[in-house]
Design an enzyme around this catalytic site. Structure first.
Site, short mmCIF file in Angstrom:
data_model
loop_
_atom_site.label_atom_id
_atom_site.label_comp_id
_atom_site.label_asym_id
_atom_site.label_seq_id
_atom_site.Cartn_x
_atom_site.Cartn_y
_atom_site.Cartn_z
N HIS A 79 9.68 -7.72 -19.40
CA HIS A 79 9.76 -8.68 -18.22
C HIS A 79 8.23 -8.72 -17.98
O HIS A 79 7.47 -7.91 -17.21
CB HIS A 79 10.13 -7.59 -17.23
CG HIS A 79 10.12 -8.15 -15.69
ND1 HIS A 79 10.49 -9.68 -15.47
CD2 HIS A 79 9.28 -7.69 -14.60
CE1 HIS A 79 10.28 -10.00 -14.18
NE2 HIS A 79 9.67 -8.86 -13.51
N ASP A 132 14.65 -12.64 -14.26
CA ASP A 132 14.17 -13.93 -15.16
C ASP A 132 15.51 -14.52 -15.73
O ASP A 132 15.28 -16.04 -16.08
CB ASP A 132 13.83 -13.19 -16.68
CG ASP A 132 12.71 -12.29 -16.01
OD1 ASP A 132 11.50 -12.49 -15.43
OD2 ASP A 132 12.75 -10.99 -16.19
N ARG A 182 1.51 -7.98 -14.93
CA ARG A 182 2.51 -6.91 -14.46
C ARG A 182 2.06 -5.57 -15.28
O ARG A 182 2.04 -4.32 -14.62
CB ARG A 182 3.87 -7.22 -14.51
CG ARG A 182 4.46 -8.36 -13.76
CD ARG A 182 5.67 -8.55 -14.40
NE ARG A 182 6.38 -9.71 -13.53
CZ ARG A 182 6.62 -10.89 -14.19
NH1 ARG A 182 6.14 -11.02 -15.57
NH2 ARG A 182 6.89 -11.93 -13.44
P1 NAD Z 1 6.47 -3.52 -1.55
O1 NAD Z 1 5.10 -2.92 -1.90
O2 NAD Z 1 7.05 -4.47 -0.63
O3 NAD Z 1 7.33 -2.20 -1.43
C1 NAD Z 1 7.18 -1.05 -2.36
C2 NAD Z 1 7.58 0.21 -1.61
O4 NAD Z 1 7.54 1.38 -2.40
C3 NAD Z 1 6.70 0.52 -0.45
O5 NAD Z 1 7.33 0.77 0.91
C4 NAD Z 1 6.03 1.88 -0.91
O6 NAD Z 1 5.64 2.63 0.26
C5 NAD Z 1 7.19 2.31 -1.87
N1 NAD Z 1 6.68 3.41 -2.80
C6 NAD Z 1 5.57 3.38 -3.42
N2 NAD Z 1 5.33 4.51 -4.13
C7 NAD Z 1 6.50 4.97 -4.11
C8 NAD Z 1 7.08 6.40 -4.43
N3 NAD Z 1 6.30 7.09 -5.46
N4 NAD Z 1 8.45 6.80 -4.12
C9 NAD Z 1 9.22 5.80 -3.36
N5 NAD Z 1 8.42 5.02 -2.58
C10 NAD Z 1 7.43 4.45 -3.15
O7 NAD Z 1 6.89 -4.08 -3.18
P2 NAD Z 1 8.05 -4.94 -3.50
O8 NAD Z 1 7.82 -6.19 -3.23
O9 NAD Z 1 9.51 -4.40 -2.82
O10 NAD Z 1 8.17 -4.44 -5.06
C11 NAD Z 1 8.44 -3.29 -5.46
C12 NAD Z 1 8.27 -3.18 -7.06
O11 NAD Z 1 9.49 -4.28 -7.71
C13 NAD Z 1 7.07 -3.88 -7.56
O12 NAD Z 1 6.42 -3.03 -8.68
C14 NAD Z 1 7.20 -5.19 -8.02
O13 NAD Z 1 6.34 -5.67 -8.99
C15 NAD Z 1 8.38 -4.85 -8.54
N6 NAD Z 1 9.30 -6.14 -8.95
C16 NAD Z 1 10.26 -6.30 -10.06
C17 NAD Z 1 11.05 -7.39 -10.23
C18 NAD Z 1 11.76 -7.46 -11.41
O14 NAD Z 1 12.22 -8.74 -12.07
N7 NAD Z 1 11.77 -6.39 -12.46
C19 NAD Z 1 10.83 -8.31 -9.33
C20 NAD Z 1 10.22 -8.48 -8.23
C21 NAD Z 1 9.28 -7.25 -7.97
C1 LMR Z 2 8.58 -11.24 -10.63
O1 LMR Z 2 8.97 -11.37 -11.73
O2 LMR Z 2 8.60 -11.97 -9.52
C2 LMR Z 2 8.51 -9.79 -10.20
O3 LMR Z 2 8.23 -9.10 -11.26
C3 LMR Z 2 6.98 -9.65 -9.59
C4 LMR Z 2 5.90 -10.16 -10.22
O4 LMR Z 2 4.60 -9.34 -10.36
O5 LMR Z 2 5.88 -11.17 -10.87
#
Ligand code: NAD
Ligand code: LMR
Length: 329
Positions: free
Chosen positions: A187, A159, A98
């Protein structure tokens, strides 16, 4: 009916957005008496897809959904927001950590922090999901001079839920019977999922699962690496479980943690447990239900746990150093 709440969601046309929006519109955060307006932000190439999502939301005819705003302008999407879910950013792919996203995603959170500071409700709660979420949250709150840093948090509830599920499975119990695990630190795969204070059906998890070797190794590694395992299996990063955790995180902020329980949340450190002040680290927190949180105090680590805790906090210090140029002052 209560007053309407404005919920801003960035990256609303993405995978997490697709699982998140219907639950927000159905009242999962503010409850069945509170109408909501969903204010969705996307980048210009994704506005067409977002329009389709908005049509679907309309077609759900949710009782609580008053309006849907779609925009590529953060100042429009964040205007008057009571809750902002910062999801929009690039997810990692296979073979990445990440933290590899830090220089690509970090800059998104300077402009969004600024815009939130200017136009969101002064009490807006900002929940950062986009990775690396602790450091993106650090960037956002440092770029939002009009908002209290304590109004920001980053999501480690996924998590936390993963830890509950692993302990429940090992014990042959339901995850709802498992309480008070803690995710410490980042994370990332250095996070420390702490089982020492966890209970299963009211008994210490370490007694119910009398297998210290399992707790210290396969349990911790499974939780640390779960995101990667999902990417390998699905070819895409977790989305349904991430949206579910974002709902749980936000609901706990606004509805409170149950008596005697805590959740895990990455929040700005006040120096608790020796985490440098200002760093956004995951702690055990209790939420009274008014949008605020307090770090649970007086837990202790054994030598083994302390070592794990320090590894993850040191990683956060390293991430902060990598984005120094994005932190004003
Ligand atoms: P995704 O690619 O399906 O969707 C992301 C969206 O964000 C896209 O539609 C894109 O166009 C948009 N985007 C990009 N830049 C942007 C901006 N500047 N302003 C507004 N929108 C913008 O991805 P996802 O699967 O929805 O994941 C999104 C994020 O969440 C990723 O960084 C992923 O790693 C993170 N995530 C975090 C956790 C956590 O536990 N904290 C868990 C899962 C995913
Ligand atoms: C997760 O924990 O599933 C998300 O943060 C996506 C990743 O990159 O692992």
């Amino acid at each position: 009916m209560a007053d309407v709440k404005r919920i801003a969601i960035t990256g609303a046309a993405g995978q997490i957005g697709y699982s998140l929006l219907p639950r927000l519109a159905a009242g999962a955060v503010f409850g069945p008496e509170t109408p909501v307006i969903l204010q969705c932000l996307e980048i210009p190439p994704a506005l067409g897809a977002l329009g389709g999502v908005a049509m679907e939301l309309m077609d759900c005819a949710f009782d609580l959904l008053e309006d849907i705003v779609i925009s590529d302008d953060p100042r429009t999407a964040f205007a008057g927001a009571d809750l902002a879910l910062l999801v929009g950013s690039k997810p990692r792919g296979k073979g990445m950590e990440r933290g590899d996203l830090i220089r690509e995603n970090g800059p998104i959170f300077t402009g969004q922090g600024n815009a939130l500071s200017e136009v969101a409700h002064p009490q807006c709660r900002v929940v950062v999901v986009g990775n690396p979420c602790n450091t993106n949250c650090l960037i956002a709150l440092n770029n939002a001079p009009n908002l209290d840093p304590k109004n920001f948090s980053a999501m480690t509830r996924l998590d936390h839920n993963r830890a509950l599920a692993q302990l429940a499975e090992k014990a042959g119990r339901h995850s709802s019977e498992v309480r008070n695990v803690t995710i410490w630190g980042n994370h990332s795969n250095t996070q420390y999922p702490d089982f020492h204070y966890a209970t299963i059906d009211g008994k210490p998890a370490t007694e119910v699962i009398a297998d210290e070797a399992w707790l210290r190794d396969p349990f911790i590694k499974t939780v640390q690496e779960r995101g990667k395992a999902i990417i390998e299996a699905r070819g895409l990063s977790s989305a349904m479980s991430a949206a579910n955790a974002a709902i749980a995180h936000s609901r706990l902020l606004f509805q409170g943690t149950p008596e005697g329980e805590w959740t895990s949340m990455a929040v700005v450190s006040d120096g608790s447990y020796g985490v440098p002040e200002g760093l956004v680290s995951s702690f055990p927190v209790r939420c009274p239900g008014d949008g605020s949180w307090e770090i649970v105090q007086d837990l202790s680590f054994n030598e083994w746990g302390k070592e794990r805790f320090e590894i993850t906090v040191n990683e956060l210090i390293g991430e902060r150093d990598m984005v120094k140029d994005l932190l004003p002052g």
